[in-house]
Every structure is written in structure tokens, then in C-alpha cells.
Motif scaffolding. Structure first.
Motif, PDB file in Angstrom:
ATOM      1  N   THR A 291     -11.705  -2.154  -2.388  1.00 41.08           N
ATOM      2  CA  THR A 291     -10.511  -2.798  -1.850  1.00 41.08           C
ATOM      3  C   THR A 291     -10.376  -4.227  -2.370  1.00 41.08           C
ATOM      4  O   THR A 291      -9.300  -4.812  -2.283  1.00 41.08           O
ATOM      5  CB  THR A 291     -10.543  -2.813  -0.316  1.00 41.08           C
ATOM      6  OG1 THR A 291     -11.763  -3.431   0.128  1.00 41.08           O
ATOM      7  CG2 THR A 291     -10.479  -1.401   0.241  1.00 41.08           C
TER       8      THR A 291
ATOM      9  N   PRO B 224      -1.031   8.187  -1.864  1.00 45.16           N
ATOM     10  CA  PRO B 224      -1.236   8.792  -3.179  1.00 45.16           C
ATOM     11  C   PRO B 224      -0.302   9.967  -3.408  1.00 45.16           C
ATOM     12  O   PRO B 224       0.174  10.599  -2.466  1.00 45.16           O
ATOM     13  CB  PRO B 224      -2.698   9.264  -3.111  1.00 45.16           C
ATOM     14  CG  PRO B 224      -2.947   9.485  -1.656  1.00 45.16           C
ATOM     15  CD  PRO B 224      -2.146   8.430  -0.942  1.00 45.16           C
TER      16      PRO B 224
ATOM     17  N   THR C 268      -7.635   6.462   1.429  1.00 44.97           N
ATOM     18  CA  THR C 268      -7.304   7.880   1.497  1.00 44.97           C
ATOM     19  C   THR C 268      -8.527   8.682   1.083  1.00 44.97           C
ATOM     20  O   THR C 268      -9.002   8.558  -0.051  1.00 44.97           O
ATOM     21  CB  THR C 268      -6.130   8.219   0.569  1.00 44.97           C
ATOM     22  OG1 THR C 268      -4.978   7.467   0.971  1.00 44.97           O
ATOM     23  CG2 THR C 268      -5.808   9.709   0.629  1.00 44.97           C
TER      24      THR C 268
ATOM     25  N   THR D 247      -5.335  -1.933  -4.326  1.00 43.50           N
ATOM     26  CA  THR D 247      -4.723  -1.763  -3.003  1.00 43.50           C
ATOM     27  C   THR D 247      -4.712  -0.324  -2.554  1.00 43.50           C
ATOM     28  O   THR D 247      -5.017  -0.011  -1.408  1.00 43.50           O
ATOM     29  CB  THR D 247      -3.273  -2.301  -3.024  1.00 43.50           C
ATOM     30  OG1 THR D 247      -3.293  -3.676  -3.400  1.00 43.50           O
ATOM     31  CG2 THR D 247      -2.633  -2.167  -1.664  1.00 43.50           C
ATOM     32  N   ASP D 248      -4.357   0.566  -3.450  1.00 42.53           N
ATOM     33  CA  ASP D 248      -4.172   1.970  -3.103  1.00 42.53           C
ATOM     34  C   ASP D 248      -5.358   2.768  -3.627  1.00 42.53           C
ATOM     35  O   ASP D 248      -5.417   3.109  -4.805  1.00 42.53           O
ATOM     36  CB  ASP D 248      -2.866   2.501  -3.704  1.00 42.53           C
ATOM     37  CG  ASP D 248      -1.693   1.568  -3.412  1.00 42.53           C
ATOM     38  OD1 ASP D 248      -1.600   1.118  -2.256  1.00 42.53           O
ATOM     39  OD2 ASP D 248      -0.905   1.293  -4.323  1.00 42.53           O
TER      40      ASP D 248
ATOM     41  N   CYS E 196       0.833  -1.198   0.000  1.00 42.76           N
ATOM     42  CA  CYS E 196       0.000   0.000   0.000  1.00 42.76           C
ATOM     43  C   CYS E 196       0.873   1.256   0.000  1.00 42.76           C
ATOM     44  O   CYS E 196       1.809   1.381   0.790  1.00 42.76           O
ATOM     45  CB  CYS E 196      -0.910   0.002   1.229  1.00 42.76           C
ATOM     46  SG  CYS E 196      -2.064   1.379   1.250  1.00 42.76           S
ATOM     47  N   LEU E 197       0.607   2.171  -0.905  1.00 43.67           N
ATOM     48  CA  LEU E 197       1.356   3.409  -1.044  1.00 43.67           C
ATOM     49  C   LEU E 197       0.449   4.598  -0.777  1.00 43.67           C
ATOM     50  O   LEU E 197      -0.750   4.526  -1.001  1.00 43.67           O
ATOM     51  CB  LEU E 197       1.944   3.515  -2.454  1.00 43.67           C
ATOM     52  CG  LEU E 197       2.839   2.356  -2.915  1.00 43.67           C
ATOM     53  CD1 LEU E 197       3.169   2.526  -4.385  1.00 43.67           C
ATOM     54  CD2 LEU E 197       4.106   2.285  -2.084  1.00 43.67           C
TER      55      LEU E 197
ATOM     56  N   GLN F 226      -3.579  -1.143  -9.515  1.00 51.53           N
ATOM     57  CA  GLN F 226      -3.043  -1.068  -8.160  1.00 51.53           C
ATOM     58  C   GLN F 226      -3.560   0.187  -7.473  1.00 51.53           C
ATOM     59  O   GLN F 226      -4.024   0.148  -6.348  1.00 51.53           O
ATOM     60  CB  GLN F 226      -1.517  -1.054  -8.160  1.00 51.53           C
ATOM     61  CG  GLN F 226      -0.951  -0.853  -6.749  1.00 51.53           C
ATOM     62  CD  GLN F 226       0.544  -1.050  -6.665  1.00 51.53           C
ATOM     63  OE1 GLN F 226       1.094  -1.908  -7.333  1.00 51.53           O
ATOM     64  NE2 GLN F 226       1.206  -0.256  -5.836  1.00 51.53           N
ATOM     65  N   SER F 227      -3.500   1.314  -8.171  1.00 52.20           N
ATOM     66  CA  SER F 227      -3.974   2.579  -7.609  1.00 52.20           C
ATOM     67  C   SER F 227      -5.255   2.991  -8.312  1.00 52.20           C
ATOM     68  O   SER F 227      -5.382   2.872  -9.531  1.00 52.20           O
ATOM     69  CB  SER F 227      -2.909   3.667  -7.778  1.00 52.20           C
ATOM     70  OG  SER F 227      -2.506   3.749  -9.136  1.00 52.20           O
TER      71      SER F 227
ATOM     72  N   THR G 205      -8.108   5.990  -3.420  1.00 55.13           N
ATOM     73  CA  THR G 205      -8.396   7.347  -2.994  1.00 55.13           C
ATOM     74  C   THR G 205      -9.855   7.656  -3.308  1.00 55.13           C
ATOM     75  O   THR G 205     -10.293   7.481  -4.445  1.00 55.13           O
ATOM     76  CB  THR G 205      -7.498   8.371  -3.723  1.00 55.13           C
ATOM     77  OG1 THR G 205      -6.122   8.067  -3.455  1.00 55.13           O
ATOM     78  CG2 THR G 205      -7.802   9.783  -3.256  1.00 55.13           C
TER      79      THR G 205
END
Length: 277
Positions: free
Chosen positions: A112, A12, A139, A116-117, A9-10, A95-96, A119
Motif C-alpha cells: 500500500t 479490480p 482485494t 493504491t489498488d 481506489c478502484l 496505481q494498480s 489485489t
């Protein structure tokens, strides 16, 4: 089927809504090199909607509309639509992901299962506040789709479920090969409800957005999702409160519709998946 890869997980890649420089996290705030600072709210969301980008004091849905939508959606009435959205997102394998107009988070929280990431962005602070409390692993931003507070080429997918379509901003924020998923009411969506409110009903036009979208993206899939709705009086009132239809209807027509102890209609949606070249 092959197992999905494990992803890290990163955070944004956020940019300042005032000067468009990168934002960096420092303790409980995000700051840019021009010293613009944005505090993280107690509920862990970030307000990146400066007053210059507001068209009213409290833009977006009011708290009553937000609560009605949350109650209606959490009862599962639009479950088939959410399942269809998630299935298509999984096929895109992002992924994002950015969910535009994520509201109180019922759709966004389920994403989800596909990325993973995530917003979630909405212009309505009451909706984002509820969403952040319910789904802390995402986020959450109060912000404008017309000036996305995301860096160029920073997300793999963008969702717009009944929200505005800022084509240029979506194109900017998407990585090459990224996807856009759009949901719009099909021509006969909630026909009986609208008939009760207005008498004469005009069909929705879900494809009217395609010409502009296809200036930046290639349409890969278009599908229609429809299912019956069996509504109690409470659910019908929630549905009416969360839609823009009622504000255009005469009060006596709304009252007559809400007097039904049970009501049946059909939900119908158009889903479109587009790809950035």
C-alpha cells in the motif's frame, strides 16, 4: 522529493474463472452474464478457484505452513527484503498492482506504500483468509495464477515473490509498459540451513526463469539482497516449517537442526524488475 499524487481506489476488473466474462459486484456476490455467481466470504475475500482448476482438494500451503510463515515474517526477519521490494515498486509508480502468491499478506500489506489498488491472489484458502482479516483495504482472491481472474490489460504491475511465473497470463493482465517484479532465492540463500538438512547443497538458480520471461518482458534491473539471520530456536523451527526444504530432508536431520538453541545463517535473494513493451 515531490509528493506522490492522490489516487482514487478502484475495484479490480475481475473476470469469471469459468467463462472469462466480466464479473460485476451485486450486494455480497460477483456475477457474470452467464449467471455464474461467487459469494464474498465473511472475511471479505472472494473465492475464484473452481474445482476444475484444483489439482488437489486443498491446494497450496496447509494451515500449519501458513501460520509458521506468518509468525516468522511478522517477527521481521525478512524486513530488508520487503523494504527492497517496496522501494522498487515505488520506482515503477503503479496505481494498480497484483501480488501473485501473496500468501498470508505480509508482503502484500506493505505494498500500500507503493500502489493504491492492490489485489492479492493465492491458491491456498487458509492463507487468503488470514490475509483478508489482517489487511481489509486490499482485494483478496483465492485463485490460480495459471488462469488469472483479471481482465486483459487491467494492472500496472505484477509481483511474484517466490511464486510461479505464468508468463502468458502476466503479459495478458498487464497494461502496456507495466512491470513485473520477481524475487527468487540467490544461489547461496540459507546455505547453512540447507547444509544441516541435506549435507550436500546445490546452489539455487534464480536466473533460470529469465529466458522464458524475456520472451515477453525486458529486464530493467537485477539486484541481490543479502543480510544475516540470527535465529532463536523458535524462529528456526518456524523457518523450517514454512519452507519446502524440510519435506525432502530426513526426519533425523531436521530434528538435529531444530535442537539448536540459536542459529546463524544468511538470507540472499535475487530481485528482477522487467517491463512489458
Amino acid at each position: 522529493t515531490r509528493p506522490r499524487p492522490v489516487r482514487t481506489c478502484l475495484m479490480p476488473a475481475l473476470i469469471c474463472p469459468l467463462c472469462r466474462l466480466p464479473l460485476l459486484r451485486e450486494a455480497n456476490a460477483w456475477r457474470c452474464d452467464n449467471r455464474h455467481s461467487f459469494d464474498v466470504a465473511r472475511e471479505a475475500y472472494l473465492n475464484l478457484l473452481p474445482v476444475q482448476q484444483k489439482k488437489s482438494r486443498d491446494p497450496g500451503d496447509n494451515p500449519e505452513m501458513v501460520q509458521a510463515r506468518r509468525d516468522f515474517l511478522q517477527a521481521g526477519h525478512y524486513g530488508p527484503l520487503r523494504d527492497a521490494v517496496i522501494a522498487r515498486l515505488r520506482a515503477c509508480n503503479p496505481q494498480s498492482l497484483l501480488d501473485l502468491g501473496g500468501g498470508e499478506g505480509w508482503y502484500t500489506g506493505a505494498m500500500t506504500a507503493a500502489a493504491t489498488d492492490i489485489t492479492g491472489l493465492d491458491i491456498a484458502k487458509p492463507a487468503v483468509r488470514l490475509a483478508a482479516k489482517k489487511h481489509p483495504g486490499i482485494t483478496w482472491l483465492v485463485g490460480s495464477g495459471a488462469a488469472l481472474p483479471l481482465a486483459d490489460a487491467s494492472v500496472d504491475a505484477v509481483c511474484s515473490l517466490f511464486s510461479p511465473l505464468p508468463v502468458a497470463e502476466m503479459q495478458r493482465a498487464l497494461k502496456p509498459g507495466g512491470h513485473v517484479l520477481v524475487a527468487r532465492p540467490a544461489p547461496d540463500h540459507l546455505w547453512k540451513v540447507r547444509e544441516g538438512l541435506f549435507g550436500e547443497v546445490l546452489a539455487h538458480q534464480p536466473e533460470k526463469f529469465l529466458p522464458e520471461l524475456q520472451t515477453a518482458f525486458t529486464l530493467e534491473e537485477q539486484a541481490e539482497i543479502r543480510f544475516p539471520l540470527h535465529l532463536t530456536q523458535t524462529a528456526l523451527k518456524q523457518l523450517l516449517a514454512m519452507t519446502p526444504y524440510v519435506w525432502k530432508a530426513r526426519p533425523e536431520r531436521r530434528a538435529a537442526l531444530e535442537a539448536h538453541e540459536a542459529f546463524e545463517t544468511e538470507a540472499a535473494f535475487s530481485l528482477m524488475v522487467l517491463r512489458k513493451g
